[in-house]
Design a protein around this motif. Structure first.
Motif, PDB file in Angstrom:
ATOM      1  N   SER A 223     -22.603 -25.031 -31.142  1.00 35.10           N
ATOM      2  CA  SER A 223     -21.698 -26.166 -31.055  1.00 35.10           C
ATOM      3  C   SER A 223     -20.696 -26.486 -29.837  1.00 35.10           C
ATOM      4  CB  SER A 223     -20.686 -27.021 -31.769  1.00 35.10           C
ATOM      5  OG  SER A 223     -19.690 -26.850 -32.394  1.00 35.10           O
ATOM      6  N   GLN A 224     -20.825 -27.589 -29.079  1.00 33.30           N
ATOM      7  CA  GLN A 224     -20.163 -27.800 -27.641  1.00 33.30           C
ATOM      8  C   GLN A 224     -18.793 -28.655 -27.579  1.00 33.30           C
ATOM      9  OE1 GLN A 224     -21.484 -27.985 -23.586  1.00 33.30           O
ATOM     10  NE2 GLN A 224     -20.361 -26.114 -23.229  1.00 33.30           N
ATOM     11  N   ASP A 225     -17.767 -28.926 -27.664  1.00 34.51           N
ATOM     12  CA  ASP A 225     -16.643 -30.328 -27.659  1.00 34.51           C
ATOM     13  C   ASP A 225     -16.905 -30.358 -26.331  1.00 34.51           C
ATOM     14  OD1 ASP A 225     -14.892 -28.659 -26.893  1.00 34.51           O
ATOM     15  OD2 ASP A 225     -13.632 -29.465 -28.732  1.00 34.51           O
ATOM     16  N   HIS A 226     -16.524 -31.390 -25.937  1.00 36.52           N
ATOM     17  CA  HIS A 226     -15.888 -32.698 -25.226  1.00 36.52           C
ATOM     18  C   HIS A 226     -13.889 -32.801 -24.915  1.00 36.52           C
ATOM     19  CE1 HIS A 226     -19.755 -32.602 -25.142  1.00 36.52           C
ATOM     20  NE2 HIS A 226     -20.136 -33.655 -24.130  1.00 36.52           N
ATOM     21  N   LYS A 227     -13.454 -31.680 -23.947  1.00 35.58           N
ATOM     22  CA  LYS A 227     -11.448 -31.855 -24.412  1.00 35.58           C
ATOM     23  C   LYS A 227     -11.698 -32.671 -23.477  1.00 35.58           C
ATOM     24  CE  LYS A 227     -10.547 -28.238 -27.520  1.00 35.58           C
ATOM     25  NZ  LYS A 227     -10.118 -28.533 -28.025  1.00 35.58           N
ATOM     26  N   ARG A 228     -11.120 -32.775 -22.747  1.00 34.66           N
ATOM     27  CA  ARG A 228     -11.313 -34.476 -21.586  1.00 34.66           C
ATOM     28  C   ARG A 228     -11.407 -35.631 -21.702  1.00 34.66           C
ATOM     29  NH1 ARG A 228      -7.467 -30.934 -16.996  1.00 34.66           N
ATOM     30  NH2 ARG A 228      -8.277 -29.654 -17.179  1.00 34.66           N
ATOM     31  N   LEU A 229     -10.405 -36.244 -22.204  1.00 31.48           N
ATOM     32  CA  LEU A 229     -10.791 -37.692 -22.021  1.00 31.48           C
ATOM     33  C   LEU A 229     -11.189 -38.475 -21.455  1.00 31.48           C
ATOM     34  CD1 LEU A 229      -8.681 -39.545 -23.495  1.00 31.48           C
ATOM     35  CD2 LEU A 229      -7.841 -40.440 -22.137  1.00 31.48           C
ATOM     36  N   LEU A 230     -11.743 -38.661 -20.409  1.00 31.97           N
ATOM     37  CA  LEU A 230     -12.949 -39.789 -19.406  1.00 31.97           C
ATOM     38  C   LEU A 230     -13.895 -38.692 -19.490  1.00 31.97           C
ATOM     39  CD1 LEU A 230      -9.488 -40.520 -17.306  1.00 31.97           C
ATOM     40  CD2 LEU A 230      -9.796 -41.529 -18.959  1.00 31.97           C
ATOM     41  N   ASP A 231     -14.701 -39.505 -18.693  1.00 29.77           N
ATOM     42  CA  ASP A 231     -16.256 -39.174 -18.381  1.00 29.77           C
ATOM     43  C   ASP A 231     -15.900 -37.799 -17.071  1.00 29.77           C
ATOM     44  OD1 ASP A 231     -16.990 -40.812 -19.903  1.00 29.77           O
ATOM     45  OD2 ASP A 231     -18.166 -42.223 -18.464  1.00 29.77           O
ATOM     46  N   GLY A 232     -16.630 -36.936 -17.364  1.00 27.17           N
ATOM     47  CA  GLY A 232     -17.396 -36.104 -15.911  1.00 27.17           C
ATOM     48  C   GLY A 232     -16.308 -35.136 -16.600  1.00 27.17           C
ATOM     49  N   ASP A 233     -15.992 -34.917 -17.209  1.00 31.00           N
ATOM     50  CA  ASP A 233     -14.677 -33.988 -17.820  1.00 31.00           C
ATOM     51  C   ASP A 233     -13.113 -34.414 -17.068  1.00 31.00           C
ATOM     52  OD1 ASP A 233     -16.660 -32.833 -20.071  1.00 31.00           O
ATOM     53  OD2 ASP A 233     -17.892 -31.078 -18.169  1.00 31.00           O
ATOM     54  N   GLN A 234     -12.946 -35.226 -16.649  1.00 35.68           N
ATOM     55  CA  GLN A 234     -11.727 -35.412 -16.491  1.00 35.68           C
ATOM     56  C   GLN A 234     -10.783 -36.078 -17.003  1.00 35.68           C
ATOM     57  OE1 GLN A 234     -12.161 -34.632 -12.618  1.00 35.68           O
ATOM     58  NE2 GLN A 234     -13.305 -34.052 -13.468  1.00 35.68           N
ATOM     59  N   GLY A 235      -9.384 -36.215 -16.703  1.00 31.48           N
ATOM     60  CA  GLY A 235      -8.083 -36.897 -17.346  1.00 31.48           C
ATOM     61  C   GLY A 235      -7.790 -35.801 -18.418  1.00 31.48           C
ATOM     62  N   PRO A 236      -6.355 -35.876 -19.068  1.00 32.44           N
ATOM     63  CA  PRO A 236      -6.313 -34.901 -19.940  1.00 32.44           C
ATOM     64  C   PRO A 236      -6.930 -34.678 -21.158  1.00 32.44           C
ATOM     65  CG  PRO A 236      -4.748 -37.494 -20.337  1.00 32.44           C
ATOM     66  CD  PRO A 236      -6.292 -37.016 -19.713  1.00 32.44           C
ATOM     67  N   ASN A 237      -6.332 -33.517 -21.115  1.00 28.63           N
ATOM     68  CA  ASN A 237      -6.682 -33.188 -22.539  1.00 28.63           C
ATOM     69  C   ASN A 237      -6.528 -33.787 -22.954  1.00 28.63           C
ATOM     70  OD1 ASN A 237      -8.178 -30.615 -21.826  1.00 28.63           O
ATOM     71  ND2 ASN A 237      -6.577 -28.678 -21.433  1.00 28.63           N
ATOM     72  N   THR A 238      -7.393 -33.466 -24.516  1.00 28.93           N
ATOM     73  CA  THR A 238      -6.715 -34.064 -25.769  1.00 28.93           C
ATOM     74  C   THR A 238      -8.070 -33.220 -27.177  1.00 28.93           C
ATOM     75  OG1 THR A 238      -9.565 -34.594 -26.673  1.00 28.93           O
ATOM     76  CG2 THR A 238      -7.952 -36.241 -24.763  1.00 28.93           C
ATOM     77  N   GLY A 239      -8.011 -33.637 -28.267  1.00 25.65           N
ATOM     78  CA  GLY A 239      -7.985 -32.642 -29.363  1.00 25.65           C
ATOM     79  C   GLY A 239      -9.416 -32.758 -29.678  1.00 25.65           C
ATOM     80  N   GLY A 240     -10.404 -33.084 -28.377  1.00 21.50           N
ATOM     81  CA  GLY A 240     -11.620 -33.476 -28.404  1.00 21.50           C
ATOM     82  C   GLY A 240     -12.289 -34.718 -28.667  1.00 21.50           C
ATOM     83  N   MET A 241     -12.725 -35.184 -27.860  1.00 22.92           N
ATOM     84  CA  MET A 241     -13.242 -36.329 -27.507  1.00 22.92           C
ATOM     85  C   MET A 241     -15.631 -36.706 -27.931  1.00 22.92           C
ATOM     86  SD  MET A 241     -10.971 -38.914 -26.363  1.00 22.92           S
ATOM     87  CE  MET A 241     -11.921 -39.549 -25.711  1.00 22.92           C
TER      88      MET A 241
END
Length: 439
Positions: A223-241
């Protein structure tokens, strides 16, 4: 048989949902659960979070199997407590859980056993940490040495950000715990925070998760997750979006290499060190342009939101697998997967990740179905029930997850379902799965 799932997030909702589909399971209890597990008639929430009280309740209710979802109770020794009283539980012991609960322990373990990872140094002294960063330059990665819900990492693209991260993470006093920074006893007995500073790795990340029984492993779908808050992998790190499965970047060659160079040496190394690993072992991989994986981190539990699409694809009776895993019987177990990709989109609360707002009413939730072949499922994370209403109660509120004949198809179905769900201030990325969607 009665089963207990410990935790309150989307991961635990997905694990409980999958376990409830086994014909051998009579009831699934979730402690403490959330608004989604409260809504499902096949699941029952238990409002107990104290480990000893939960162990006593499990013994009284003759719980046949306990599955621990989040990292905090694992680090606190819930598996040791349950095992001490003869209860069957899936997860690592407190000592083995240090692979996640202490980044310094994890990095030293990898170095000792020759497991590929980024070069690093560990610091308790801010002056030495600042000097190290100045010597190495940016970009560089600064990590709090402790549990931080996936957010205790600063990828500093410049020296200013690196120095600020060091000051912040090492500023915790004896009675504080900034971003989960581990406090270690100094020579004078005073608690000291600690950070790990490591080289910046380039490539594509993937989540590589296996089940371990102490000696043997059974691999979960990639699997692959998306840590950044915003589209294009921008913005702060999160628990996973959001997340999807499988991850195309994990080719058969990368899969074989990850098993050979990372997973199996880890299981053997833990056994050699006298702390055999049982439970979910999650290796966060960075895969470079040549297909060579390095270990970013270990987690001692399933990822969230990776669990949701993985459970959507699992066809094998999960209860049977868990029973094998808790009796040293994973050797020869092969999991069967739906060949269709699955994709989950996280809907987060207003203000997430810094200051998520609670108490907003969630509307438009789809009607529940007991069909195990459901193609769209809304897994709850930060929700609670109040009367007839479902309210937001945490940062990541829901994970809308769907199967599709292609990643693009799964993406379309997940977003279509998510569009019908509303709550004030909802945040949602619009590009989950973008790396795997063919233009």
């Amino acid at each position: 048989m009665n089963v207990l799932v410990v935790g309150s997030g989307g991961r635990e909702h997905a694990l409980a949902w999958k376990l409830s589909q086994s014909p051998k399971v009579q009831a699934v209890f979730v402690a403490p659960g959330n608004g989604g597990t409260a809504l499902d008639p096949r699941l029952e929430n238990i409002n107990i979070t104290d480990i000893q009280a939960l162990r006593a309740w499990a013994a009284l209710e003759k719980i046949a199997l306990t599955v621990v979802g989040p990292e905090q109770p694992l680090a606190a020794g819930i598996v040791d407590e349950f095992r001490k009283h003869g209860l069957r539980v899936f997860g690592p012991t407190q000592a083995a859980a240090q692979l996640e609960s202490s980044k310094a322990f994890s990095k030293a373990f990898m170095k000792r056993h020759g497991i590929p990872t980024a070069d690093y140094e560990t610091f308790t002294d801010a002056v030495a940490a600042h000097a190290y960063v100045d010597e190495k330059g940016a970009p560089i990665v600064v990590k709090a040495d402790g549990l931080a819900a996936g957010k205790g990492v600063v990828v500093a693209m410049n020296l200013r950000d690196a120095h600020e991260a060091i000051d912040f993470m090492l500023s915790a006093g004896p009675d504080q715990n900034v971003l989960g920074v581990t406090h270690n006893q100094g020579a004078d007995g005073v608690a000291m925070p600690r950070v790990v500073i490591e080289e910046f790795l380039q490539g594509e990340e993937a989540s590589f998760i296996v089940m371990c029984d102490g000696k043997n492993v059974a691999t979960m779908a990639t699997s692959q997750d998306h840590k950044r808050l915003l589209d294009g992998d921008q913005g702060p790190n999160t628990g996973g979006m959001g997340a999807y499965s499988p991850a195309p970047v994990v080719t058969p060659e990368v899969h074989a290499r990850a098993m050979r160079e990372i997973i199996l040496p880890t299981v053997k190394g833990m056994e050699k060190d006298g702390i055999p690993f049982t439970g979910f072992l999650y290796a966060g991989l960075m895969i470079d342009a040549q297909g060579k994986p390095k270990t970013l981190e270990f987690n001692c539990r399933m990822g969230d939101p990776e669990t949701q699409p993985i459970m959507m694809r699992l066809k094998t009776d999960f209860y049977d697998v868990m029973m094998a895993a808790t009796s040293g019987g994973l050797n020869g177990v092969e999991l069967e997967w739906d060949r269709r990709p699955a994709l989950g989109v996280v809907m987060a609360a207003h203000g997430y990740p810094l200051a998520p707002r609670k108490g907003d009413v969630v509307s438009g939730l789809p009607r529940l179905t007991d069909d195990p072949a459901v193609d769209v499922m809304v897994f709850h994370a930060g929700t609670t029930r109040q009367g007839q209403d479902t309210l937001t109660s945490g940062g990541r509120v829901l994970c809308v997850t769907a199967l599709g004949s292609t990643v693009k198809g799964a993406q379309h179905r997940a977003y279509e379902a998510a569009q019908g769900i509303t709550f004030d201030g909802a945040q949602m990325r619009k590009d989950i799965g973008h790396r795997a969607v063919k233009p």
